[in-house]
Scaffold this active site. Structure first.
Site, PDB file in Angstrom:
ATOM      1  CG  ASP A 172      21.855  40.482  46.502  1.00  6.68           C
ATOM      2  OD1 ASP A 172      22.012  40.836  45.319  1.00  6.68           O
ATOM      3  OD2 ASP A 172      22.780  40.512  47.341  1.00  6.68           O
ATOM      4  CB  THR A 189      30.697  38.610  44.607  1.00  9.08           C
ATOM      5  OG1 THR A 189      29.942  37.914  45.621  1.00  9.08           O
ATOM      6  CG2 THR A 189      31.312  39.866  45.193  1.00  9.08           C
ATOM      7  CB  CYS A 209      24.351  38.169  45.218  1.00 11.91           C
ATOM      8  SG  CYS A 209      25.877  37.248  45.417  1.00 11.91           S
ATOM      9  CG  HIS A 216      32.930  14.858  32.700  1.00 12.63           C
ATOM     10  ND1 HIS A 216      34.073  15.421  33.210  1.00 12.63           N
ATOM     11  CD2 HIS A 216      33.077  14.850  31.347  1.00 12.63           C
ATOM     12  CE1 HIS A 216      34.886  15.757  32.214  1.00 12.63           C
ATOM     13  NE2 HIS A 216      34.300  15.412  31.077  1.00 12.63           N
TER      14      HIS A 216
HETATM   15  C1  RB5 Z   1      25.463  42.871  49.029  1.00 12.21           C
HETATM   16  O1  RB5 Z   1      26.042  44.095  49.318  1.00 12.21           O
HETATM   17  C2  RB5 Z   1      26.548  41.850  48.684  1.00 12.21           C
HETATM   18  O2  RB5 Z   1      27.238  41.480  49.831  1.00 12.21           O
HETATM   19  C3  RB5 Z   1      25.953  40.626  48.003  1.00 12.21           C
HETATM   20  O3  RB5 Z   1      25.266  41.032  46.874  1.00 12.21           O
HETATM   21  C4  RB5 Z   1      26.930  39.579  47.536  1.00 12.21           C
HETATM   22  O4  RB5 Z   1      27.966  40.124  46.797  1.00 12.21           O
HETATM   23  C5  RB5 Z   1      27.384  38.620  48.555  1.00 12.21           C
HETATM   24  O5  RB5 Z   1      28.077  37.642  48.276  1.00 12.21           O
END
Ligand code: RB5
Length: 159
Positions: free
Chosen positions: A8, A67, A65, A133
């Protein structure tokens, strides 16, 4: 080896760094977007990378993204995907060795570029160990089979 990568807006810059890094190593990268830092929704890119993996368009996926959490949750909704969110190299090789992870998830607001590139190299350089595993990974597939509704395109069939 062929990799699909997607991010993203929060992961866009790290995606570009990883792409450069892998291409320098001669690894083919299919970029599923996003293509700028303009705000977008991470599930769209998690899904696109996951589909490329299950359709065997690529060997592995990388999703990013802010996190790494949202995009890994989204990728893991696609049956057959085992996306592992890693912020360290121990988790990165264990994800391949123990969990046969086929998607690596990274948090661009969590790890710096240098560590992220080490995590990518570690993940791609490790192999599934099988044995005990494999039994556990098969059990994960069993849970998926139990809870994933069969897809039908015919509305009447669904009613
Ligand atoms: C975007 O601001 C943020 O929410 C996204 O990149 C991510 O961290 C969501 O899990």
């Amino acid at each position: 080896m062929k990799i699909a990568i997607g991010a993203d807006h929060a992961g866009f810059n790290l995606k570009e760094e990883i792409k450069k890094h892998l291409e320098k190593k001669g690894i083919a990268v299919i970029d599923k977007g996003t293509y700028s830092a303009e705000s977008v929704d991470y599930p769209d890119f998690g899904e696109a990378v996951a589909e490329a993996v299950v359709q065997k368009e690529v060997d592995f996926g990388i999703v990013i993204c802010g996190t790494g959490i949202g995009i890994s949750i989204a990728a893991n909704k696609v049956p057959g995907i085992r996306a592992a969110l890693c912020s360290d190299t121990f988790s990165a090789h264990s994800a391949r060795e123990h969990n046969d992870a086929n998607v690596l998830a990274l948090g661009a607001r969590v790890v710096g570029v240098g560590l992220a590139l080490d995590i990518v190299d570690t993940f791609l350089g490790a192999s599934f160990e099988g044995g005990r595993h494999a039994r556990r990974v098969e059990k994960i597939a069993g849970i998926e089979e139990k809870y994933c509704k069969p897809q039908t395109s015919n509305k009447r069939e669904r009613e």
